[in-house]
Design an enzyme around this catalytic site. Sequence first.
Site, mmCIF file in Angstrom:
data_model
loop_
_atom_site.group_PDB
_atom_site.id
_atom_site.type_symbol
_atom_site.label_atom_id
_atom_site.label_comp_id
_atom_site.label_asym_id
_atom_site.label_seq_id
_atom_site.Cartn_x
_atom_site.Cartn_y
_atom_site.Cartn_z
ATOM 1 N N CYS A 116 62.081 92.040 -4.766
ATOM 2 C CA CYS A 116 63.439 92.614 -4.843
ATOM 3 C C CYS A 116 63.519 93.819 -5.773
ATOM 4 C CB CYS A 116 64.430 91.559 -5.312
ATOM 5 S SG CYS A 116 64.353 90.076 -4.318
ATOM 6 N N HIS A 283 70.930 95.736 -6.150
ATOM 7 C CA HIS A 283 70.093 95.135 -5.104
ATOM 8 C C HIS A 283 70.952 94.137 -4.335
ATOM 9 C CE1 HIS A 283 67.197 92.726 -3.058
ATOM 10 N NE2 HIS A 283 67.348 91.684 -3.858
ATOM 11 N N ASN A 313 69.853 90.676 3.126
ATOM 12 C CA ASN A 313 68.993 91.097 2.016
ATOM 13 C C ASN A 313 67.702 91.671 2.597
ATOM 14 O OD1 ASN A 313 67.227 91.267 -0.125
ATOM 15 N ND2 ASN A 313 67.687 89.252 -0.966
HETATM 16 O O1 UT7 Z 1 66.709 88.796 -3.413
HETATM 17 C C1 UT7 Z 1 66.294 87.453 -3.396
HETATM 18 C C2 UT7 Z 1 66.938 86.739 -4.448
HETATM 19 N N1 UT7 Z 1 67.677 85.635 -3.900
HETATM 20 C C3 UT7 Z 1 68.890 85.397 -4.343
HETATM 21 O O2 UT7 Z 1 69.407 86.150 -5.139
HETATM 22 C C4 UT7 Z 1 69.577 84.156 -3.877
HETATM 23 C C5 UT7 Z 1 70.397 83.570 -4.975
HETATM 24 N N2 UT7 Z 1 71.020 82.315 -4.570
HETATM 25 C C6 UT7 Z 1 72.001 82.280 -3.668
HETATM 26 O O3 UT7 Z 1 72.380 83.312 -3.141
HETATM 27 C C7 UT7 Z 1 72.636 80.943 -3.357
HETATM 28 O O4 UT7 Z 1 72.076 79.965 -4.178
HETATM 29 C C8 UT7 Z 1 72.484 80.530 -1.847
HETATM 30 C C9 UT7 Z 1 73.357 81.406 -0.984
HETATM 31 C C10 UT7 Z 1 71.037 80.657 -1.424
HETATM 32 C C11 UT7 Z 1 72.911 79.081 -1.650
HETATM 33 O O5 UT7 Z 1 74.227 78.894 -2.135
HETATM 34 P P1 UT7 Z 1 74.559 77.638 -3.069
HETATM 35 O O6 UT7 Z 1 76.009 77.672 -3.292
HETATM 36 O O7 UT7 Z 1 73.667 77.748 -4.282
HETATM 37 O O8 UT7 Z 1 74.185 76.412 -2.162
HETATM 38 P P2 UT7 Z 1 73.146 75.217 -2.424
HETATM 39 O O9 UT7 Z 1 71.743 75.714 -2.324
HETATM 40 O O10 UT7 Z 1 73.529 74.500 -3.655
HETATM 41 O O11 UT7 Z 1 73.422 74.291 -1.196
HETATM 42 C C12 UT7 Z 1 74.695 73.689 -0.983
HETATM 43 C C13 UT7 Z 1 74.662 72.929 0.313
HETATM 44 C C14 UT7 Z 1 73.466 71.994 0.448
HETATM 45 O O12 UT7 Z 1 73.898 70.835 1.131
HETATM 46 P P3 UT7 Z 1 74.262 69.488 0.306
HETATM 47 O O13 UT7 Z 1 72.997 69.122 -0.421
HETATM 48 O O14 UT7 Z 1 75.368 69.879 -0.613
HETATM 49 O O15 UT7 Z 1 74.647 68.555 1.380
HETATM 50 C C15 UT7 Z 1 72.521 72.759 1.358
HETATM 51 O O16 UT7 Z 1 71.679 71.922 2.097
HETATM 52 O O17 UT7 Z 1 74.559 73.856 1.408
HETATM 53 C C16 UT7 Z 1 73.497 73.455 2.273
HETATM 54 N N3 UT7 Z 1 72.956 74.655 2.892
HETATM 55 C C17 UT7 Z 1 73.463 75.163 4.032
HETATM 56 N N4 UT7 Z 1 74.467 74.777 4.830
HETATM 57 C C18 UT7 Z 1 74.738 75.533 5.888
HETATM 58 C C19 UT7 Z 1 71.934 75.433 2.468
HETATM 59 N N5 UT7 Z 1 71.775 76.462 3.325
HETATM 60 C C20 UT7 Z 1 72.703 76.321 4.294
HETATM 61 C C21 UT7 Z 1 73.042 77.074 5.431
HETATM 62 N N6 UT7 Z 1 74.061 76.644 6.202
HETATM 63 N N7 UT7 Z 1 72.394 78.199 5.761
#
Ligand code: UT7
Length: 356
Positions: A116, A283, A313
Amino acid sequence: MPSTKIAGIGFYVPEKVVTNFDLMRHMDTTDEWIQERSGIVERRYVERHEETTASIGAKAARIAIERAGITKEEVDFIVFATLSPDYFFPGCGVLMQRELGITHTEIGALDIRNQCSGFVYGLTVADQFVRSGMYKNVLLVGAEVHSMGLDFTTRGRNVSVLFGDGAGAVVLQPTDEPGQGILTSKLHSDGTHAEQLALICPGAHGGYHAKKMGMDVDFGFDENLEFGELFVTQKMLDDAMTYPVMDGQLVFKTAVTKFPEVIREVLDDQGLSVADIDLFIPHQANLRISQFVQRKLGLPDGKVWNNIQRYGNTTAATIPIALCEAWEAGKVKKGDLVCIAAFGSGFTWAASLIRW
Ligand code: UT7
């Protein structure tokens, strides 16, 4: 000593638009979840086997070269930043050189693997070459083809919905105009969380890091081999280890701390304040991260350029694509102070201040 200016800029994104609804046909996700958590509405994917990271990099590069008013033969150094190279080796720099039809060999090519923050790291490396007088026309490209390497099943949904394909390029030249060009850059890294945003397999690690970090993971290596190593084992394929992994929450939390820190660092270095910034290009990792950083700095909407909604991204390409779009929209004028900043895998993070 001269400083380094951006003399030409270009970007290319593939024609194929993939919406959140398209992804819903492949995995258990929703448009609502993706938009709410990341701001992404759609992204672009290359035509499979017809475009590559080096070839889309070349498309962006041709525009930047033309806008810099030079010929491709005048490029004397290439810096290519990507995490999704066409080959394990050689790097995309030489492949793009060939793609551009640069046949003379009075040129060097360097690949940057900083994910990144690859564009900001690349800019900083190129800046040193230009300032020192070693090169006069450095072509810096950030390009990614993520769509060939993501897990499009529900198992990989936390990562795969975020990424898109695209390329951005700049031509860097020396300038003697006082106060113009790259004013300062600050680079940082911390390997503590290397595996928290990574593509671990295939690789030549033989499980070394996992053992050292006390991780309970079996890569399926054949321990009976007398020499050598298997890059890809059947177990890696069966267990989907050949896809990127990410601890999203850790990345998010660290990013929102490191972005403002490094931005203040470059401002302090130049005796400037947030109010002096005319345009901030973060970014494009997640719209929520960009908005958080914007709020923390107290920047108005009109001074921040986001396009993750349309492209997802694109890792090393996000900053040059966004910078080029903003420039084309007339948002970057001569004399403006532009701040670019990135955070990502490594972890590595960085920022630069550029006086246009
Ligand atoms: O340039 C690369 C650097 N990367 C980043 O900067 C990413 C930084 N992180 C993020 O942007 C966020 O953490 C995400 C967008 C990746 C995820 O958001 P979050 O609010 O942190 O969600 P989470 O990982 O805590 O997941 C919440 C729930 C989980 O389900 P349960 O365990 O609560 O039942 C996941 O399984 O959302 C579920 N989940 C999804 N649901 C629907 C994870 N991915 C998805 C999806 N669609 N695509």
